[in-house]
Design an enzyme around this catalytic site. Sequence first.
Site, PDB file in Angstrom:
ATOM      1  N   PRO A   2      60.097 -20.103 -38.214  1.00 20.68           N
ATOM      2  CG  PRO A   2      61.076 -19.634 -40.245  1.00 20.68           C
ATOM      3  CD  PRO A   2      60.029 -19.150 -39.307  1.00 20.68           C
ATOM      4  CD  GLU A   3      61.180 -20.564 -32.047  1.00 21.58           C
ATOM      5  OE1 GLU A   3      62.006 -20.850 -31.177  1.00 21.58           O
ATOM      6  OE2 GLU A   3      60.058 -20.122 -31.801  1.00 21.58           O
ATOM      7  CE  LYS A  50      65.566 -16.866 -34.081  1.00 16.30           C
ATOM      8  NZ  LYS A  50      64.663 -15.738 -33.785  1.00 16.30           N
ATOM      9  CG  ASN A 167      57.928 -14.693 -29.812  1.00 19.69           C
ATOM     10  OD1 ASN A 167      58.494 -14.151 -28.857  1.00 19.69           O
ATOM     11  ND2 ASN A 167      56.664 -14.498 -30.106  1.00 19.69           N
ATOM     12  NE  ARG A 252      58.398 -11.515 -32.318  1.00 20.69           N
ATOM     13  CZ  ARG A 252      59.298 -12.418 -32.700  1.00 20.69           C
ATOM     14  NH1 ARG A 252      60.581 -12.177 -32.569  1.00 20.69           N
ATOM     15  NH2 ARG A 252      58.919 -13.559 -33.239  1.00 20.69           N
TER      16      ARG A 252
END
Length: 277
Positions: A2-3, A50, A167, A252
């Site tokens: 989820p972004e 978010k 990311n 990441r």
Amino acid sequence: MPEGDTIHKIANFLAPCLDQQTVVDLRLADTTTARKCIGRCVRDVSARGKHLFIEFDNGLALRSHLGMHGSWHRYPAGSDWQRPLTQLSVALVTDGWEYVCFNAREVEIVRIPSVRERIVHGRLGPDLIADRVDPQMLARRAREFVEADELLADALLDQRVACGIGNVYKSEILFIERYAPGTRMAELTNADLGRCFATAAGLLRRNLGGGRRVTRFEADDAGSLWVYGRTDLPCLQCDTPIKSQRLGRHHRGTYWCPSCQASPIEASDDPNTGRHT
Ligand SMILES: [Zn+2]
């Protein structure tokens, strides 16, 4: 994963469903606070970066952050859920529907003024989708929260600078703006930084409709993303194999084209240390 755009899509879906609905039940680990919201009406559903906020008419709001693995589901009341109860983070029941969130990173009931306070006090930066984007202001926030020897990649992900970039977008923005993954804050002007966040805002907004996430809008079927998830596949611009490595504050996964994104000084083989080899 989820972004920011995902959370806005969820908010856009939930807002008309939940508008003015009475909360028949609210199942949450913190049962005492949850009870205060039962019988109340939903007044608003909104995304902030978010974070998803479901506001009730008693000055409280349910805040959820999906983290890496969270999701929201909607079920007709009484039907089976697709995931086990052990993964339940919160269930909001209205007349006829159950809105269920599984595997959230954070779920809590907050006072609505305290939500605003957090934003005012800078815990969360401006939302790249919802707010007017001021590139100079975002560049200044980036300098405030990210040190000169830290990576541009970390500034993009830092939700105190601006909300919404996750990311996937991080790697895509670095590619579109042609920055090597090891690019440090000290190598960038405020105008460079502002441009990166403006690009991010444009991408997030273009992805608000349904469907898969797109950062590459070419009318072919070569792919909807430039580099993310494409390790060893040919760059869609120059055919050089895409590289990937974990880097930055939180290690990441990061994807890049070593020839399109050559460092302005020289290509770095080790983006973690920034050492030029
Ligand atoms: Zn390339």
